[in-house]
Design a protein around this motif. Structure first.
Motif, PDB file in Angstrom:
ATOM      1  N   TRP A   1       0.830  -1.204   0.000  1.00 41.76           N
ATOM      2  CA  TRP A   1       0.000   0.000   0.000  1.00 41.76           C
ATOM      3  C   TRP A   1       0.860   1.248   0.000  1.00 41.76           C
ATOM      4  CZ3 TRP A   1      -5.060  -1.068  -0.600  1.00 41.76           C
ATOM      5  CH2 TRP A   1      -5.496  -2.350  -0.252  1.00 41.76           C
ATOM      6  N   GLU A   2       0.373   2.312  -0.646  1.00 44.28           N
ATOM      7  CA  GLU A   2       1.103   3.582  -0.666  1.00 44.28           C
ATOM      8  C   GLU A   2       0.954   4.345   0.642  1.00 44.28           C
ATOM      9  OE1 GLU A   2      -0.113   6.826  -3.184  1.00 44.28           O
ATOM     10  OE2 GLU A   2      -2.182   6.151  -3.182  1.00 44.28           O
ATOM     11  N   GLY A   3      -0.069   4.082   1.408  1.00 48.31           N
ATOM     12  CA  GLY A   3      -0.325   4.755   2.677  1.00 48.31           C
ATOM     13  C   GLY A   3      -0.750   3.735   3.712  1.00 48.31           C
ATOM     14  N   PRO A   4      -1.520   4.148   4.693  1.00 45.82           N
ATOM     15  CA  PRO A   4      -1.974   3.201   5.719  1.00 45.82           C
ATOM     16  C   PRO A   4      -2.758   2.034   5.115  1.00 45.82           C
ATOM     17  CG  PRO A   4      -2.430   5.463   6.378  1.00 45.82           C
ATOM     18  CD  PRO A   4      -1.986   5.518   4.954  1.00 45.82           C
ATOM     19  N   ALA A   5      -2.457   0.854   5.590  1.00 48.64           N
ATOM     20  CA  ALA A   5      -3.165  -0.339   5.126  1.00 48.64           C
ATOM     21  C   ALA A   5      -4.560  -0.379   5.737  1.00 48.64           C
ATOM     22  CB  ALA A   5      -2.389  -1.589   5.530  1.00 48.64           C
ATOM     23  N   PRO A   6      -5.538  -0.881   5.000  1.00 44.22           N
ATOM     24  CA  PRO A   6      -6.888  -0.965   5.559  1.00 44.22           C
ATOM     25  C   PRO A   6      -6.936  -1.936   6.741  1.00 44.22           C
ATOM     26  CG  PRO A   6      -6.781  -2.047   3.423  1.00 44.22           C
ATOM     27  CD  PRO A   6      -5.464  -1.378   3.640  1.00 44.22           C
ATOM     28  N   ALA A   7      -7.757  -1.628   7.697  1.00 46.59           N
ATOM     29  CA  ALA A   7      -7.858  -2.442   8.909  1.00 46.59           C
ATOM     30  C   ALA A   7      -8.403  -3.827   8.627  1.00 46.59           C
ATOM     31  CB  ALA A   7      -8.731  -1.736   9.944  1.00 46.59           C
ATOM     32  N   ASP A   8      -9.180  -3.986   7.568  1.00 43.81           N
ATOM     33  CA  ASP A   8      -9.809  -5.276   7.290  1.00 43.81           C
ATOM     34  C   ASP A   8      -9.020  -6.110   6.278  1.00 43.81           C
ATOM     35  OD1 ASP A   8     -10.248  -3.758   5.054  1.00 43.81           O
ATOM     36  OD2 ASP A   8     -12.380  -4.226   4.886  1.00 43.81           O
ATOM     37  N   GLY A   9      -7.773  -5.746   5.996  1.00 45.53           N
ATOM     38  CA  GLY A   9      -6.991  -6.422   4.964  1.00 45.53           C
ATOM     39  C   GLY A   9      -6.164  -7.597   5.431  1.00 45.53           C
ATOM     40  N   GLY A  10      -6.214  -7.947   6.709  1.00 48.83           N
ATOM     41  CA  GLY A  10      -5.391  -9.031   7.234  1.00 48.83           C
ATOM     42  C   GLY A  10      -4.348  -8.480   8.186  1.00 48.83           C
ATOM     43  N   ASP A  11      -3.260  -9.213   8.345  1.00 51.66           N
ATOM     44  CA  ASP A  11      -2.165  -8.744   9.198  1.00 51.66           C
ATOM     45  C   ASP A  11      -1.511  -7.539   8.517  1.00 51.66           C
ATOM     46  OD1 ASP A  11      -2.588 -10.785  11.045  1.00 51.66           O
ATOM     47  OD2 ASP A  11      -1.160 -12.123  10.062  1.00 51.66           O
ATOM     48  N   ARG A  12      -1.287  -6.471   9.295  1.00 57.16           N
ATOM     49  CA  ARG A  12      -0.720  -5.237   8.752  1.00 57.16           C
ATOM     50  C   ARG A  12       0.734  -5.094   9.180  1.00 57.16           C
ATOM     51  NH1 ARG A  12      -4.691  -0.808  10.677  1.00 57.16           N
ATOM     52  NH2 ARG A  12      -4.833  -2.214  12.429  1.00 57.16           N
ATOM     53  N   TYR A  13       1.558  -4.607   8.253  1.00 54.82           N
ATOM     54  CA  TYR A  13       2.986  -4.456   8.480  1.00 54.82           C
ATOM     55  C   TYR A  13       3.475  -3.122   7.941  1.00 54.82           C
ATOM     56  CZ  TYR A  13       2.804  -9.559   8.912  1.00 54.82           C
ATOM     57  OH  TYR A  13       2.502 -10.827   9.279  1.00 54.82           O
ATOM     58  N   GLU A  14       4.591  -2.688   8.477  1.00 54.11           N
ATOM     59  CA  GLU A  14       5.328  -1.558   7.922  1.00 54.11           C
ATOM     60  C   GLU A  14       6.328  -2.125   6.916  1.00 54.11           C
ATOM     61  OE1 GLU A  14       8.484   1.871   9.443  1.00 54.11           O
ATOM     62  OE2 GLU A  14       7.494   0.598  10.923  1.00 54.11           O
ATOM     63  N   VAL A  15       6.476  -1.464   5.779  1.00 52.40           N
ATOM     64  CA  VAL A  15       7.469  -1.870   4.782  1.00 52.40           C
ATOM     65  C   VAL A  15       8.738  -1.070   5.047  1.00 52.40           C
ATOM     66  CG1 VAL A  15       8.057  -1.981   2.326  1.00 52.40           C
ATOM     67  CG2 VAL A  15       5.684  -2.386   3.063  1.00 52.40           C
ATOM     68  N   LEU A  16       9.822  -1.768   5.394  1.00 55.03           N
ATOM     69  CA  LEU A  16      11.092  -1.103   5.686  1.00 55.03           C
ATOM     70  C   LEU A  16      11.938  -0.906   4.429  1.00 55.03           C
ATOM     71  CD1 LEU A  16      12.088  -2.979   8.957  1.00 55.03           C
ATOM     72  CD2 LEU A  16      10.885  -0.800   8.724  1.00 55.03           C
ATOM     73  N   HIS A  17      11.816  -1.826   3.489  1.00 55.99           N
ATOM     74  CA  HIS A  17      12.588  -1.761   2.236  1.00 55.99           C
ATOM     75  C   HIS A  17      11.913  -2.686   1.242  1.00 55.99           C
ATOM     76  CE1 HIS A  17      16.122  -1.276  -0.346  1.00 55.99           C
ATOM     77  NE2 HIS A  17      16.102  -2.586  -0.533  1.00 55.99           N
ATOM     78  N   LEU A  18      12.074  -2.394  -0.031  1.00 55.22           N
ATOM     79  CA  LEU A  18      11.542  -3.247  -1.088  1.00 55.22           C
ATOM     80  C   LEU A  18      12.657  -3.546  -2.070  1.00 55.22           C
ATOM     81  CD1 LEU A  18       8.841  -4.473  -2.140  1.00 55.22           C
ATOM     82  CD2 LEU A  18       8.673  -2.458  -3.612  1.00 55.22           C
ATOM     83  N   SER A  19      13.000  -4.813  -2.203  1.00 54.84           N
ATOM     84  CA  SER A  19      13.919  -5.266  -3.245  1.00 54.84           C
ATOM     85  C   SER A  19      13.034  -5.828  -4.344  1.00 54.84           C
ATOM     86  CB  SER A  19      14.847  -6.372  -2.718  1.00 54.84           C
ATOM     87  OG  SER A  19      15.736  -5.866  -1.756  1.00 54.84           O
ATOM     88  N   ALA A  20      13.146  -5.286  -5.540  1.00 54.98           N
ATOM     89  CA  ALA A  20      12.223  -5.686  -6.603  1.00 54.98           C
ATOM     90  C   ALA A  20      12.906  -5.819  -7.957  1.00 54.98           C
ATOM     91  CB  ALA A  20      11.076  -4.693  -6.672  1.00 54.98           C
ATOM     92  N   PRO A  21      13.887  -6.711  -8.068  1.00 58.95           N
ATOM     93  CA  PRO A  21      14.575  -6.834  -9.350  1.00 58.95           C
ATOM     94  C   PRO A  21      13.677  -7.340 -10.481  1.00 58.95           C
ATOM     95  CG  PRO A  21      15.293  -8.549  -7.842  1.00 58.95           C
ATOM     96  CD  PRO A  21      14.441  -7.595  -7.054  1.00 58.95           C
ATOM     97  N   GLY A  22      12.601  -8.059 -10.170  1.00 53.43           N
ATOM     98  CA  GLY A  22      11.707  -8.575 -11.208  1.00 53.43           C
ATOM     99  C   GLY A  22      10.461  -7.752 -11.411  1.00 53.43           C
ATOM    100  N   ARG A  23      10.337  -6.628 -10.747  1.00 54.57           N
ATOM    101  CA  ARG A  23       9.101  -5.842 -10.809  1.00 54.57           C
ATOM    102  C   ARG A  23       8.924  -5.142 -12.156  1.00 54.57           C
ATOM    103  NH1 ARG A  23       7.023  -1.172  -6.928  1.00 54.57           N
ATOM    104  NH2 ARG A  23       4.867  -1.181  -7.621  1.00 54.57           N
ATOM    105  N   ALA A  24      10.005  -4.814 -12.847  1.00 56.55           N
ATOM    106  CA  ALA A  24       9.872  -4.151 -14.145  1.00 56.55           C
ATOM    107  C   ALA A  24       9.096  -5.042 -15.113  1.00 56.55           C
ATOM    108  CB  ALA A  24      11.248  -3.814 -14.714  1.00 56.55           C
ATOM    109  N   GLY A  25       9.355  -6.331 -15.076  1.00 51.34           N
ATOM    110  CA  GLY A  25       8.620  -7.267 -15.922  1.00 51.34           C
ATOM    111  C   GLY A  25       7.146  -7.308 -15.553  1.00 51.34           C
ATOM    112  N   LEU A  26       6.868  -7.142 -14.279  1.00 50.18           N
ATOM    113  CA  LEU A  26       5.483  -7.120 -13.817  1.00 50.18           C
ATOM    114  C   LEU A  26       4.773  -5.886 -14.369  1.00 50.18           C
ATOM    115  CD1 LEU A  26       4.408  -8.779 -10.922  1.00 50.18           C
ATOM    116  CD2 LEU A  26       3.768  -6.440 -10.632  1.00 50.18           C
ATOM    117  N   ARG A  27       5.419  -4.750 -14.329  1.00 53.22           N
ATOM    118  CA  ARG A  27       4.812  -3.512 -14.842  1.00 53.22           C
ATOM    119  C   ARG A  27       4.545  -3.617 -16.349  1.00 53.22           C
ATOM    120  NH1 ARG A  27       8.366   0.257 -11.458  1.00 53.22           N
ATOM    121  NH2 ARG A  27       6.925   0.799  -9.795  1.00 53.22           N
ATOM    122  N   ALA A  28       5.407  -4.337 -17.044  1.00 56.53           N
ATOM    123  CA  ALA A  28       5.239  -4.464 -18.488  1.00 56.53           C
ATOM    124  C   ALA A  28       4.214  -5.547 -18.841  1.00 56.53           C
ATOM    125  CB  ALA A  28       6.591  -4.786 -19.136  1.00 56.53           C
TER     126      ALA A  28
END
Length: 189
Positions: free
Chosen positions: A158-185
């Motif tokens: 999520w870009e902001g606060p996670a919804p309360a009804d979405g399950g277990d909520r976490y803070e994102v400390l870092h994102l490693s995303a070497p394969g995400r460009a393929g996902l966007r395409a």
């Protein structure tokens, strides 16, 4: 795609600055890891909307070779050395989608686990789960299934606060995303 998570529950008085420092100094090491689609370094703190302190990285693997290289290599051994050997959950990947906020840096995440109800055709349940669209505010979402437990997992960044009804909520400390460009395409990893 393979979906994986381990959650390390830490003592109530654990100094969570240690986890933050760990991720700040080591998180970048997987930014180009072969076979990794995405790793979200997740944490939740007791009293900050969570009943426990935990460190709970979540992974989307593009290849089983990448996952195996991590699990049997020095990266995971560092986790074992520092925290003990955690139980690693694994699901067969069903779907991954970019959300309406895909250009944003995620700050929170949710992990929702849902049992496949008895009497429901598994193929229909899986097809419906794979077709679920990302909600407003979602950066990305993925779904997987564990057919040994008949459990669906839905992971959302999520870009902001996670919804309360979405399950277990976490803070994102870092994102490693070497394969995400393929996902966007629109390509599969």
């Amino acid at each position: 795609m393979h979906v994986m998570q381990y959650e390390i529950t830490l003592p109530a008085d654990y100094d969570m600055k240690i986890v933050r420092e760990r991720v700040a100094t080591r998180g970048h090491l997987l930014d180009t890891f072969p076979g990794l689609g995405l790793k979200a370094y997740l944490m939740r703190e007791r009293g900050a909307g969570s009943p426990v302190n935990s460190y709970a990285p979540f992974y989307l693997w593009a290849t089983p070779e990448g996952m195996n290289s991590f699990l049997w290599g020095p990266g995971f051994q560092g986790v074992v050395d520092d925290f003990g050997r955690p139980r690693v959950r694994h699901w067969v990947g069903l779907a991954h989608t970019e959300g309406p906020a895909s250009a944003a840096t995620p700050t929170t995440a949710t992990v929702r686990r849902t049992p496949v109800p008895h009497g429901v055709e598994p193929a229909r349940f899986v097809a419906d789960a794979a077709a679920e669209e990302a909600a407003p505010g979602a950066v990305a979402s993925a779904a997987g299934i564990d057919p040994s437990r008949w459990e669906l997992v839905r992971f959302t960044l999520w870009e902001g606060p996670a919804p309360a009804d979405g399950g277990d909520r976490y803070e994102v400390l870092h994102l490693s995303a070497p394969g995400r460009a393929g996902l966007r395409a629109g390509r599969h990893w």
